[in-house]
Design an enzyme around this catalytic site. Structure first.
Site, PDB file in Angstrom:
ATOM      1  N   TYR A 131       0.839  -1.197   0.000  1.00 52.74           N
ATOM      2  CA  TYR A 131       0.000   0.000   0.000  1.00 52.74           C
ATOM      3  C   TYR A 131       0.880   1.255   0.000  1.00 52.74           C
ATOM      4  CZ  TYR A 131      -3.847  -3.176   1.039  1.00 52.74           C
ATOM      5  OH  TYR A 131      -4.779  -4.185   0.969  1.00 52.74           O
ATOM      6  N   ASN A 154     -12.462   0.110  -5.681  1.00 51.17           N
ATOM      7  CA  ASN A 154     -12.196  -0.273  -7.070  1.00 51.17           C
ATOM      8  C   ASN A 154     -13.424  -0.938  -7.706  1.00 51.17           C
ATOM      9  OD1 ASN A 154     -11.168  -1.137  -9.510  1.00 51.17           O
ATOM     10  ND2 ASN A 154      -9.760  -2.633  -8.632  1.00 51.17           N
ATOM     11  N   CYS A 162      -6.279  -4.635  -8.082  1.00 54.69           N
ATOM     12  CA  CYS A 162      -6.138  -4.318  -6.658  1.00 54.69           C
ATOM     13  C   CYS A 162      -5.691  -5.539  -5.855  1.00 54.69           C
ATOM     14  CB  CYS A 162      -7.417  -3.704  -6.100  1.00 54.69           C
ATOM     15  SG  CYS A 162      -8.898  -4.669  -6.384  1.00 54.69           S
ATOM     16  N   HIS A 163      -5.847  -6.749  -6.420  1.00 52.65           N
ATOM     17  CA  HIS A 163      -5.358  -7.947  -5.731  1.00 52.65           C
ATOM     18  C   HIS A 163      -3.837  -7.957  -5.634  1.00 52.65           C
ATOM     19  CE1 HIS A 163      -5.403  -9.004 -10.023  1.00 52.65           C
ATOM     20  NE2 HIS A 163      -4.390  -9.799  -9.746  1.00 52.65           N
ATOM     21  N   GLU A 189      -1.137 -15.853 -10.930  1.00 53.71           N
ATOM     22  CA  GLU A 189      -0.177 -15.000 -11.644  1.00 53.71           C
ATOM     23  C   GLU A 189       1.251 -15.487 -11.435  1.00 53.71           C
ATOM     24  OE1 GLU A 189      -0.716 -10.803 -11.144  1.00 53.71           O
ATOM     25  OE2 GLU A 189      -2.867 -10.922 -11.552  1.00 53.71           O
TER      26      GLU A 189
END
Length: 198
Positions: A131, A154, A162-163, A189
């Site tokens: 963050y 979001n 945002c993940h 990912e």
């Protein structure tokens, strides 16, 4: 699904309303409910995950539009194509167009909008930032809490990733689709990025 009229989120008072369309995309994490109009994508609603999908380390190739195929506007078509690639052929996402967005948080000159656009542009597939790091990227190093608020606001998760924003201590932190979904997306990912590296 029937379309409905909603206020044009980029318009000033007195301008015409847009005609919202809906589509449901079946994905490895469940049904993604996507809304938008001819101008852009309004929102992606995530399902709440209480258990990880079976075979969660290797997403299913089944990723298809289940409802609303007849209502696909160009932005919704681009959005579903991008999401299908994200889940099934991640290497393709870099070459696909990001659909236009049509949501007030992404149009007005606000810190939230600035943070979301910064995240979309600078934090790539398989990467993660804290963050605080995202606050630095957005130009206000002391706004880590405000970044958390922006992530909660979001309207277009996964596409605006945002993940990929985690706590400074490496813990995943909270997520609108639930912590299991955030962990699944980050693992997906990481696994896909490792495959592409070979």
């Amino acid at each position: 699904m029937a379309s409905r009229l909603v206020p044009n989120v980029t318009s000033k008072q007195g301008e015409p309303q847009c005609k919202e369309k809906h589509v449901v995309l079946l994905s490895p994490v469940g049904k993604l409910k996507i809304s938008g109009c001819e101008t852009g994508v309004h929102e992606i609603k995530l399902p709440q995950m209480s258990v990880l999908p079976s075979g969660w380390t290797e997403p299913s190739a089944a990723c298809e539009v289940r409802e609303g195929a007849e209502e696909l506007t160009e932005p919704l078509e681009q959005c579903t194509a991008w999401l299908r690639a994200y889940f099934c052929e991640p290497a393709r996402t870099a070459s696909l167009p990001v659909p236009a967005f049509h949501h007030p948080l992404l149009r007005r000159d606000s810190f939230t909008g600035q943070v979301l656009w910064t995240l979309l542009r600078h934090v790539k597939f398989g990467e993660a930032v804290s963050y605080k790091q995202l606050a630095d990227l957005a130009g206000n190093s002391r706004a880590a809490r405000a970044v958390g608020g922006a992530m909660r606001s979001n309207p277009i998760p996964i596409l605006i990733p945002c993940h990929r924003v985690i706590r400074s201590n490496g813990q995943t932190g909270n997520y609108g689709g639930g912590n299991l979904m955030k962990e699944w997306l980050l693992s997906h990912e990481k696994l896909q990025k490792e495959k592409l590296a070979y």
